[in-house]
Structures are given as C-alpha cells and as structure tokens.
Motif scaffolding. Sequence first.
Motif, PDB file in Angstrom:
ATOM      1  N   ALA A 165       0.835  -1.210   0.000  1.00 16.74           N
ATOM      2  CA  ALA A 165       0.000   0.000   0.000  1.00 16.74           C
ATOM      3  C   ALA A 165       0.870   1.260   0.000  1.00 16.74           C
ATOM      4  CB  ALA A 165      -0.933  -0.017   1.208  1.00 16.74           C
ATOM      5  N   LYS A 166       1.951   1.254   0.790  1.00 20.90           N
ATOM      6  CA  LYS A 166       2.857   2.401   0.829  1.00 20.90           C
ATOM      7  C   LYS A 166       3.611   2.554  -0.491  1.00 20.90           C
ATOM      8  CE  LYS A 166       5.134   3.180   4.713  1.00 20.90           C
ATOM      9  NZ  LYS A 166       5.924   2.947   5.961  1.00 20.90           N
ATOM     10  N   THR A 167       3.906   1.442  -1.144  1.00 13.39           N
ATOM     11  CA  THR A 167       4.544   1.498  -2.461  1.00 13.39           C
ATOM     12  C   THR A 167       3.640   2.198  -3.459  1.00 13.39           C
ATOM     13  OG1 THR A 167       5.828  -0.522  -2.058  1.00 13.39           O
ATOM     14  CG2 THR A 167       5.451   0.102  -4.353  1.00 13.39           C
ATOM     15  N   LYS A 168       2.368   1.849  -3.456  1.00  9.79           N
ATOM     16  CA  LYS A 168       1.415   2.487  -4.363  1.00  9.79           C
ATOM     17  C   LYS A 168       1.239   3.968  -4.036  1.00  9.79           C
ATOM     18  CE  LYS A 168      -2.286   0.102  -5.488  1.00  9.79           C
ATOM     19  NZ  LYS A 168      -3.512  -0.728  -5.341  1.00  9.79           N
ATOM     20  N   GLU A 169       1.198   4.283  -2.748  1.00  6.46           N
ATOM     21  CA  GLU A 169       1.088   5.680  -2.335  1.00  6.46           C
ATOM     22  C   GLU A 169       2.306   6.471  -2.795  1.00  6.46           C
ATOM     23  OE1 GLU A 169       0.516   8.313   1.783  1.00  6.46           O
ATOM     24  OE2 GLU A 169       0.530   6.121   1.857  1.00  6.46           O
ATOM     25  N   GLY A 170       3.483   5.860  -2.673  1.00  6.53           N
ATOM     26  CA  GLY A 170       4.701   6.516  -3.121  1.00  6.53           C
ATOM     27  C   GLY A 170       4.707   6.761  -4.620  1.00  6.53           C
ATOM     28  N   ILE A 171       4.206   5.813  -5.394  1.00  5.12           N
ATOM     29  CA  ILE A 171       4.141   5.977  -6.847  1.00  5.12           C
ATOM     30  C   ILE A 171       3.199   7.113  -7.218  1.00  5.12           C
ATOM     31  CG2 ILE A 171       3.370   4.854  -8.981  1.00  5.12           C
ATOM     32  CD1 ILE A 171       4.445   2.223  -7.781  1.00  5.12           C
ATOM     33  N   GLU A 172       2.090   7.206  -6.525  1.00  4.48           N
ATOM     34  CA  GLU A 172       1.163   8.321  -6.760  1.00  4.48           C
ATOM     35  C   GLU A 172       1.850   9.654  -6.473  1.00  4.48           C
ATOM     36  OE1 GLU A 172      -2.128   7.387  -4.244  1.00  4.48           O
ATOM     37  OE2 GLU A 172      -2.558   5.512  -5.299  1.00  4.48           O
ATOM     38  N   ASN A 173       2.637   9.684  -5.404  1.00  3.72           N
ATOM     39  CA  ASN A 173       3.352  10.910  -5.061  1.00  3.72           C
ATOM     40  C   ASN A 173       4.436  11.208  -6.089  1.00  3.72           C
ATOM     41  OD1 ASN A 173       3.534  13.106  -3.265  1.00  3.72           O
ATOM     42  ND2 ASN A 173       5.295  12.216  -2.254  1.00  3.72           N
ATOM     43  N   LEU A 174       5.096  10.170  -6.582  1.00  5.88           N
ATOM     44  CA  LEU A 174       6.109  10.347  -7.622  1.00  5.88           C
ATOM     45  C   LEU A 174       5.512  11.001  -8.860  1.00  5.88           C
ATOM     46  CD1 LEU A 174       8.913   9.801  -8.868  1.00  5.88           C
ATOM     47  CD2 LEU A 174       8.087   7.516  -9.481  1.00  5.88           C
ATOM     48  N   LEU A 175       4.328  10.568  -9.245  1.00  6.42           N
ATOM     49  CA  LEU A 175       3.672  11.137 -10.419  1.00  6.42           C
ATOM     50  C   LEU A 175       3.356  12.613 -10.202  1.00  6.42           C
ATOM     51  CD1 LEU A 175       2.635  10.303 -13.223  1.00  6.42           C
ATOM     52  CD2 LEU A 175       0.409   9.858 -12.177  1.00  6.42           C
ATOM     53  N   ARG A 176       2.875  12.951  -9.003  1.00 10.03           N
ATOM     54  CA  ARG A 176       2.588  14.356  -8.686  1.00 10.03           C
ATOM     55  C   ARG A 176       3.858  15.205  -8.742  1.00 10.03           C
ATOM     56  NH1 ARG A 176       0.174  11.926  -4.095  1.00 10.03           N
ATOM     57  NH2 ARG A 176      -2.060  11.542  -4.347  1.00 10.03           N
ATOM     58  N   LEU A 177       4.914  14.718  -8.114  1.00 11.13           N
ATOM     59  CA  LEU A 177       6.157  15.483  -8.026  1.00 11.13           C
ATOM     60  C   LEU A 177       6.782  15.686  -9.392  1.00 11.13           C
ATOM     61  CD1 LEU A 177       7.755  13.776  -4.877  1.00 11.13           C
ATOM     62  CD2 LEU A 177       6.699  16.047  -4.988  1.00 11.13           C
ATOM     63  N   ASN A 178       6.731  14.655 -10.235  1.00 10.04           N
ATOM     64  CA  ASN A 178       7.323  14.775 -11.558  1.00 10.04           C
ATOM     65  C   ASN A 178       6.482  15.665 -12.468  1.00 10.04           C
ATOM     66  OD1 ASN A 178       7.611  13.259 -14.567  1.00 10.04           O
ATOM     67  ND2 ASN A 178       9.516  13.726 -13.492  1.00 10.04           N
ATOM     68  N   SER A 179       5.175  15.521 -12.391  1.00  8.59           N
ATOM     69  CA  SER A 179       4.302  16.329 -13.253  1.00  8.59           C
ATOM     70  C   SER A 179       4.337  17.802 -12.894  1.00  8.59           C
ATOM     71  CB  SER A 179       2.859  15.809 -13.179  1.00  8.59           C
ATOM     72  OG  SER A 179       2.359  15.932 -11.862  1.00  8.59           O
ATOM     73  N   SER A 180       4.624  18.099 -11.624  1.00  8.25           N
ATOM     74  CA  SER A 180       4.723  19.493 -11.188  1.00  8.25           C
ATOM     75  C   SER A 180       6.147  20.032 -11.278  1.00  8.25           C
ATOM     76  CB  SER A 180       4.209  19.630  -9.750  1.00  8.25           C
ATOM     77  OG  SER A 180       4.955  18.818  -8.864  1.00  8.25           O
TER      78      SER A 180
END
Length: 300
Positions: A216-231
């Motif tokens: 679950a934390k891995t998936k949460e981290g991937i979601e955060n990675l997408l936000r950080l990269n897109s911004s």
Amino acid sequence: MISVLIPIYNYNAVTLIAFILEQLQNTDIQFEIICINDASTKFSFENNELKKFKNTQLINLDKNIGRSKIRNLLVEKSAYNWLLFLDADVLPKEPTFIKKYIECIQKSEDKVFVGGIVYSKNKPEKDNMLRWVYGKKREEISVEKRNYKPYQYVSGANFLINKSIFNHIKFNEKINKYGYEDVLFVEELKIKNFKITQINNPVYHLGLETNSIFLAKTKEGIENLLRLNSSQILKGENLKLLRTFKILKTLKITWFFAEGYNVFHKYFENNLLGKTPSLFLLDIYKLTYLCFINTKYKSI
C-alpha cells in the motif's frame, strides 16, 4: 559538535537511543539527541522514558506534520553543526558506529556521509517477507557499489551532514504525501554539486512492515512520484521506474501497460503478498500501476 536527530512515528525508540547514548558518552565530544514524536498513537508511554536520558530531548507533536517537515524541524531545534539523521526503527550494526562518524568529521574535508543499511540474515514471518526481500536485494548494498553511484544509494535512515550544507537544501515541505522526499533531497545535493561520501557504517533496519502495508505504501509513493514529476518538483533521473515510464510515454504505449495493471494486478498481488515474493513482478506491478494512475488521472 554533533546533533543526533530522530523522527519517531509509532515505534519504540528507547533501545536505539540507549545504544547511541552509550556510544556518545564514551567520546569526548559535545552532543545532543533530539527526538520528535510525530503525533504517534503507539508507544507513547515507552518513548516518554527518553525524557530521563542524558542530553536527550523528546518533543511530542499533537498533529502529524510528515516526513519532510519533521526533519527540518529537528534541524531547527539542533545546537551543533553536524547532524546525524537516524530513523527510529534502526539499530547500528557495530559498537563503533558513532566513532566512525566522528572520524569522518575529524579526518575528512567532506560534508555528507552515508553509512548504509543492512537487514537480518534470518528470514522473517511470511507476512513480512516482501519488505525483507526488497531490503536485502535493493537496499543492502556494499560500500563499493554505493561509492560507484553515490547519489543513487542514499537513505534518510542513516546519514551525517554538515548543517551548512543541509541549510542550502532542506527537505522540500511541499511533499506532504508519502514517498520520495529522500530522492528529492539527494537530487538537490547533486544539482548543487555537494559531494556524497559512502562509508561502511550501516544500521539494521528493524521495522519491517507487513506485506500488505508495504504494498500500500509502495502504491502511495508511486502516486506521489507522479505528482512530483508532473509538477516539475522532482526530475527523478536516478529512478529507473520513472525513466522507463517516460520511454513508454514517448512510444505512446502507457495505455497498454495500464491495461496490464487492470488485468493482472490480482495475480501480481497474490505473489507479492505470499511467502516467495518476486521483485521482478514487483517492478512490473509498479510500472503498470504508474501507467494506470497516469491514464486514470491524466496527470502528465
């Protein structure tokens, strides 16, 4: 001379602090240990014992502020110019742990030192197997290999940094979700040409999450990675996952991998939550999930 900084969240840190304190007291340096409890709901009674320890300060927060803010706050509270960051769920491997870091300060002109992470040789219970396998294969890296790519193998769980360098960087407080705050911190060190020196001074990582929590934390981290990269906050040049995703995006086939997540994620999860998890399948799972959430939310 040295401030040991330990963020605490739902973990009993008494054994770690006692171990570190004993080593510090066997030196002739000035020191302090600062612990900030980030609004934990567990082990509050046990950790309150830290208030009785010499040169040790425990600060209890009423509201959780997250992994980046708490590290910056620890530095704000510190008195000395050398900062030793440790996670609460680690334990130094050797009784010379503090001595080795002090020797780095005294004998080297470098300003950032990373000690490394190791895991127990004994296999854990089935419910903790994924985190242990991942740690043994992806985080327990020899100092020789770490020095070959010093910016790739850095964890906030065990590193020493001069305060003057830290204040040039700091942890980005825009990251209020789980994941990749360490990666961004190291990326900034690299951009500003601050050298990282990898040394053989590891800590055992003891706090193994269950398979389901780690996933679950891995998936949460991937979601955060997408936000950080897109911004444009995180470039992620050292991240194989992100580099691969960008190739798929250029080829315009992220939809295919997103569909792969839709079709096969239960199969992946059955393996990853079992007693013999495959890191190859974990990598595929992460990539397909990244493509899936990118397609779903159209974040990039």
